[in-house]
Structure formats: structure tokens, C-alpha cells
Design a protein around this motif. Sequence first.
Motif, PDB file in Angstrom:
ATOM      1  N   VAL A 198       0.845  -1.204   0.000  1.00  0.00           N
ATOM      2  CA  VAL A 198       0.000   0.000   0.000  1.00  0.00           C
ATOM      3  C   VAL A 198       0.878   1.252   0.000  1.00  0.00           C
ATOM      4  O   VAL A 198       0.621   2.211  -0.729  1.00  0.00           O
ATOM      5  CB  VAL A 198      -0.957  -0.028   1.214  1.00  0.00           C
ATOM      6  CG1 VAL A 198      -1.632   1.322   1.416  1.00  0.00           C
ATOM      7  CG2 VAL A 198      -2.004  -1.124   1.029  1.00  0.00           C
ATOM      8  N   THR A 199       1.928   1.228   0.806  1.00  0.00           N
ATOM      9  CA  THR A 199       2.828   2.385   0.866  1.00  0.00           C
ATOM     10  C   THR A 199       3.524   2.610  -0.472  1.00  0.00           C
ATOM     11  O   THR A 199       3.599   3.741  -0.966  1.00  0.00           O
ATOM     12  CB  THR A 199       3.870   2.178   1.983  1.00  0.00           C
ATOM     13  OG1 THR A 199       3.183   2.041   3.233  1.00  0.00           O
ATOM     14  CG2 THR A 199       4.840   3.352   2.063  1.00  0.00           C
TER      15      THR A 199
ATOM     16  N   SER B 260       2.559   1.830  -3.407  1.00  0.00           N
ATOM     17  CA  SER B 260       1.654   2.312  -4.446  1.00  0.00           C
ATOM     18  C   SER B 260       1.466   3.824  -4.331  1.00  0.00           C
ATOM     19  O   SER B 260       1.447   4.536  -5.344  1.00  0.00           O
ATOM     20  CB  SER B 260       0.312   1.581  -4.341  1.00  0.00           C
ATOM     21  OG  SER B 260      -0.518   1.949  -5.411  1.00  0.00           O
ATOM     22  N   ALA B 261       1.356   4.308  -3.105  1.00  0.00           N
ATOM     23  CA  ALA B 261       1.264   5.765  -2.923  1.00  0.00           C
ATOM     24  C   ALA B 261       2.568   6.436  -3.347  1.00  0.00           C
ATOM     25  O   ALA B 261       2.550   7.486  -4.002  1.00  0.00           O
ATOM     26  CB  ALA B 261       0.933   6.084  -1.464  1.00  0.00           C
TER      27      ALA B 261
ATOM     28  N   GLN C 205       2.935   6.820  -7.095  1.00  0.00           N
ATOM     29  CA  GLN C 205       2.150   7.892  -7.685  1.00  0.00           C
ATOM     30  C   GLN C 205       2.862   9.241  -7.552  1.00  0.00           C
ATOM     31  O   GLN C 205       2.606  10.153  -8.329  1.00  0.00           O
ATOM     32  CB  GLN C 205       0.781   7.919  -6.992  1.00  0.00           C
ATOM     33  CG  GLN C 205      -0.234   8.855  -7.584  1.00  0.00           C
ATOM     34  CD  GLN C 205      -0.513   8.576  -9.050  1.00  0.00           C
ATOM     35  OE1 GLN C 205      -0.293   7.458  -9.543  1.00  0.00           O
ATOM     36  NE2 GLN C 205      -0.960   9.588  -9.764  1.00  0.00           N
TER      37      GLN C 205
END
Lengths: 444, 444
Positions: free
Chosen positions: A79-80, A82-83, A86
Motif C-alpha cells: 500500500v505504501t 503504491s502511494a 504515484q
Amino acid sequence: MNSEHMILGVALTNSFGAHPAAWRLPHVNPEAYTDIDVTVEHARTAERGGLQFVFIADRLFLHGDLAVSNPLFNMDPIVTLSAVAQATERIGLAGTASTSFFEPYLLARQLKTLDVISNGRVGWNAVPSFEPDAFANFGKEPPAREKKYERLHEVMQVVQALWGSWGYEAGKPDQQGRYADPAHVKPVNLYGTQVGTRGPLPVPPSEQGQPVIIMPASSGYGLQAAVMYADIIIAMPSSIEEGRAQRQAIRQAAAQAGRNPEDIKYLAFAGFTTGDTERDALDTRLALDAHTDIRGPLARLSAYLGLQQQLTRPDEPLTTAQLTAVQAHPQDARSIRAVELAHAGWSPRDILAHAVFDPYPSVVGTAGQVADHLQEWFKAGAADGFMLNFDDFSTEIGNFVEQVIPVLRERGIFHNTYEGKTLRDHVGVPPQYGVNPRITTGPQ
Amino acid sequence: MNSEHMILGVALTNSFGAHPAAWRLPHVNPEAYTDIDVTVEHARTAERGGLQFVFIADRLFLHGDLAVSNPLFNMDPIVTLSAVAQATERIGLAGTASTSFFEPYLLARQLKTLDVISNGRVGWNAVPSFEPDAFANFGKEPPAREKKYERLHEVMQVVQALWGSWGYEAGKPDQQGRYADPAHVKPVNLYGTQVGTRGPLPVPPSEQGQPVIIMPASSGYGLQAAVMYADIIIAMPSSIEEGRAQRQAIRQAAAQAGRNPEDIKYLAFAGFTTGDTERDALDTRLALDAHTDIRGPLARLSAYLGLQQQLTRPDEPLTTAQLTAVQAHPQDARSIRAVELAHAGWSPRDILAHAVFDPYPSVVGTAGQVADHLQEWFKAGAADGFMLNFDDFSTEIGNFVEQVIPVLRERGIFHNTYEGKTLRDHVGVPPQYGVNPRITTGPQ
């Protein structure tokens, strides 16, 4: 990627850094563990320096005593990342995901999706879990070592088979014709003893095909697996000699497994606290160690120096009598280093502040000393690059990028900019799509 | 959130839209399925309109015939939402994750991490999988329905228990004192027949505590589960009457389960293709349907109109004789709508272009017609809000935000801006942390 240049990955992990007291420093945001903006800013700084990848290690349980430190790992690496993907453009994005718990279809899907949306920048550190605390969070007991590695082999092959199941030959969407050629998006039907899948995975190739594989240096089952699958191996040698020996052993095992040894990059852990002078760096480290009771480390240092009696004056250099008595354990790099520092006149507190007991070689000193350490190991063939760990990430990443990177570039041992777009480009490992065809055995 | 205002979620899902031919439209980027920038841009447009949340549905297998369409779901909802979180500020971020395959510790960790880093904007659509194609990707056969729901109950309670395991009472990091109070970060020790965990989960509360729970409308086991856990229920009623009846049934079941019916929001699916005139909208839909063989839909329409003979002239209004013969199935909203459109003089092709056979009520018309549809359902108590689906997302989200939202605001049935920061604020559901204390039974 050019073999004259070292590879530098940097451990983002918990966003504070490797020292468990970093969160207490007055200039540090104490909520960095949960504030993605801090993590993103760190990754952007690393990208500004041209570092090849950020790395997020993982443990599947609460690790760290909350009374004195933050949780020592990341809330969730995927999750980290993926941020972070971006918010960055070029830097590689590597993270740990255990082979022991994830269903391979879900893991293959998340990692390849991340690889696609980041335009081919992902690396997967594939590790089997071993800690009873991790298994407890899945309501399980740890299996025997061979069962863990059986599952690892099955997961690696099932995940990679799924990655390859949407073939390049399926083509790009043609608005006048087919979205993709269904003949080249095919089931894999790969079933092992512990996991299996039909497939296909509905995720097309990324810009680098599929994620780069990272594995830890290990022996026995672990070494066998690493030379089968890994593009990058991350190790914790305690000395140049140990690094050279382990790197050579891996290269030999890789060749025996039918791989080109050049295709596996061996990275050594290295830790840093920097300052304008060595004294400044030591003071920074001492501020970090201020919450640690010195009695335990002092007793340990006495033993490592081969002294019969305890050191009792932490702030005074050793006496002539003590210096005459000190004796290094010849096989122990930490002991050798501690004896050197004692002879150089450092006090016990300062010897400890040189990070002699860190779990991997660490430099507490100037940017020039950091660059010297990296150059010496690299030129000695002790590593193809490094996994950088900073005691206080918030300060050190900027120092490293502003002060160490220019020196490495001047010395011709670090690239001036990213040569390509993908992590595979950045680290110089060859294309792979699906299971490596040299691996002929499916899951048993 | 104010009960005079409707809730609007919007299905991002595959980034093309609900129509399987949307990817072919000349103005559409045919690589939107793999291009996160497209998804992000869509979410930002929805945020500009004040929509309460974006929604990413999921299937755990390749769904869609690649010869004619893109994969109809998203590559991976959690990875996608994390990237979207980083690129948006206010809009809620909801996605589907099956309760059938994820290990609850991993799922709890990913969803709560996403909730923390997005500052409390996450919703989890919790669904059990049922498709044999999904189970095949995990090397399994689908279990019996009651086993699927047994696992769902266990996963819901284990995930929520893990979410609550880092108590608010643990406090915020105090650089002069404790990082957190370990006495309030505790194991959960919750074990069911199929899944279990020790805990704790090392993830502090998000700005909304923990993610909002979304579940699909269902009956039997599914209704029982939804009224136990869901904050939002998403349904596909085919008419206002069906929506009112289902919403009432859910509210009654919720009250019987000890919950306040106001705390469960019932959203109805609704689909749209808009144009400056109804004719324009129909032409847009016809362009989308151009790749579909009309013979099957025509035969189906003949049956729905109650005609004994096949319709053979798709571009001519029905003859007087045909209009005399048509007869709606009184219980079938689609049939009633088709008969209305036939009497209004639309040709069979245009009747089909009115989306009469879409799986949920759809408007093909002007922005005013769209607003009328939403208002009529909302005012009739047929829904607390809607799950919007656009045939061609790239065009329709902008039309909706620019043309429909202002009308809804003028009519006083949509908020002017986000009232709060979190998804819980946006949709008006109460705080919850950990397992709902009204649920007294752990996993069986």
C-alpha cells in the motif's frame, strides 16, 4: 547500468530510520510512521540523488517496544509503495512480501499491478517467514524449514507463471479490432502441494515485463532458492572479506544453477550517521543513544575488547594498562574495529557511538568517510552495491544526496542519472517474463 | 451529511465505464485499463463534483472476452486506490475485497493502512466469492453457501478486531515520553473455524477510526450479514417499488438486529449516457452498441413486448398492429419500460438504445432527465443515494459533474461541498472502532 557503477538501494521501511530513537529527535515529525507525506518526501529526495530504488522491509507482527520506539517496520509495504509510485517518476520501488501467507494469485496481482502503474519500477523481496509471532497472526504454528522452502518454491513459480500468463504476443488494444488476442492470454494450471492456480492473471506486461526479484542472502535451502530466482541478493556481511567470500559463493552457485553470475547483483547492508566532522557525527549518534542505558553496551564492549574487567569510565580514553590488555577476537570484525578505535584514543562511549554493535557495518563520520567506505567495499569486489540504512532518515537522506553522491560521481563509481526507465534498467538485470525457462521443475 | 441530501458513489472499476465497447470510442485512451493517470483524472473529476466516493468493484478472474472488450474489472482495487488516495484530497475510496481468499491479517493491514494514509477515506466492500472461476485461481472448489458465509462472518470479525487492537487510549507519540502506551495495543486472540489471529495489528486509528463497511444487498445469509456489519448496502433494484421494498426490508432487519436503521445507507445502482438532447444521448449509446449484433437483443425485445412475432424492422417505429398487440409483463420493470417506449413512437433500435436491458435502471437522455431520475427515486424513499455507472466514463463523469450536479444542488438534494474530512463524515454513518459491540458472538 554499467558495472563500474555501484547500485544503491535505500531502506525507507518505517520512515524514521534504522535507529529506534530517531522518532524522538526534535527536528523529526513523530507521526512519520502514519504520515505518507513524510515517506513520499524521503523517496523524492532519494530519487533526486539518482538512487536506484527505495526498499521497504516487513515483519508480519508488531516489532518494537512501543514504550520506547515506533513500530520498527512499515504499516504495509505494498500500500505504501503504491502511494509512493504515484508521487515519484523514476526511482525503483522494492518491498518485502512473505511467501508464507499470501495467496499467490493475490500477491501476483498486486505486485504486477504496482509494476504496471509505476511503469516498471517494482522489485519484490521474496522471503519465507520464520517467526512464531508472524504465524500466530495467521492462527498457525511455523512449519518445518523444508516445508517453508517448499512453499517458497511453489509461490515463486506460481506467481511468475501468472505474471507471464498475459503474453506480449496478445498485443496492444486496437480500437478497430481486438482489445487483445485471447490466444495469448492463457491459463497456467500450475498446482503444487501447498498452493496452485489456474490463471490467467488479467494484467498485461509492465514496461519491464514483470517485477525484479530480490531475495536475502542465505545458505542451504535459501541459497538454492536465491540463485534460482533472484535478480538481486541483499546481504549483511560484517567485513569486506566476508562480503567477497559470500558474493563469490553466490556467483559460483548461480553458475552451477545455469545462470550468468553477472545477472545477480549482490548488495551489502551499510548504515550511516553523518556530520560535518567525525565529532559532529558522533555527537549526533550519542543524542540518538541518549535513551539507552549504557551499562549493557559497556559490558559488551569490555568483552569485545577482550578485557577481564569492566570498563567503568565511559568518557575517558582507555588507560595505558587497558590498552595493553585489549585483544581482538581475530574472526570478529566488530571486535577488530572496537580495538582499533580504542587504540585511536576514543572513549568507550565514543567507541560505542561509532556503531560498532550495529547489526551491519556502519559509518559514523563525515560524508567523505561514508564515500570511502562504499568505495573500498565496491572496489574490493565485496558488493555490487549497497542497501543503505540511515539512523535518522529525515536528516541523512538529504546529507547523502547532497554530500556523498557528488563524491561517488566524481570518483566515477555512481551513475550521473538514471540510464533507463525501469528498475531492471537501473540495476542492469536482464529481461524475464514468466517463469525463468532455465527452471525446468514445477512445484513438487 | 444531511438526510435531505443523497449520497453519490461512482463506479471507477475498469476506467472505461460500464459499456464493454467504451474502450473503442475515438476519444477514449484505449490503454486506460493500465494507465493510472486516467483513473486518477477520473477520480479527481468526481472529487471536483463533491461525489462522496469512488468505487472499484472486483472479480478474481479474467472477466470479459478480450476479442471484443477490455477486462471488465480493475487490475487490483487496493493497489489502484492507494495511488488514487495519493492524488486526491477529499473523496472517499471504496473497493471490493473478497472475504473468501485474503488472510484477514493481511487484509486488515492493507485496508487500515490505506485508511490511515488517506486520512480516513476508505470503504471496504466485503463480499464472499461464489464463482468457480475465482476459486480455480486459488486451486480450490467453491464451498457450500453456508461455509462461504461462515468464513465471511469470521473474516469480518477478525478484521475488525484487528482494526480495533491499537486502541485510541494508546495515545499519540510523545517525544519526551512514550511512542504509545503498550497497555492499549493488545492481542485479540480471535479464532474461528476457518481463520483466526492473535494480533495486535500495528496500525493506529485513522481519522475515521477504521474503514466504512459496504456490503451488497442480498437475502438469507447475505442479508443477515449485511445488517450486522454494513454501513452502506449497495443494491440493484429494477424499479422504485422494488427499491422501496428492499430498503424497508433492510431497515426492519437492521432494527431487529439491534441497529439504528438510519445508520445503514441503501444505495441503488443507476447507469447513464447523456447528451444535449435525448436524440444525442441515444446516438451516443448506438455508437457504443455498434459492435453488438442486434439480432439477439431484437428477439429479446420482441419477447419483452409480448409479441408473438419477431421484430424485423429495427429502424421503424412499431406498426399500429404491433402496438395494439404489445403487452407488458406486469411484474417486470424492463418490460413495462419497453412498452412505454414503443407507444412513445421509438423504433426497436432506439428502444434498445434506451438501455432497457441493462442490469440496472439506466437513463439515456439529457442531464435534466438524469437529475429527474435520481430525484424521483430519492424522494420516493427508494434509495438514500446511488452507485453511478457511466457507459463511457471519460465523457460522462465530466457531464455529470458539470451538468447534473448543479441541478441536484439547485433542487436541494445534493450537498454543496464535503461536510467533513472522512468517508464516515461524507456518508453520515456513526463512529465504529473494532468489532461492533452489539455483535456478541465471535466466530463459531
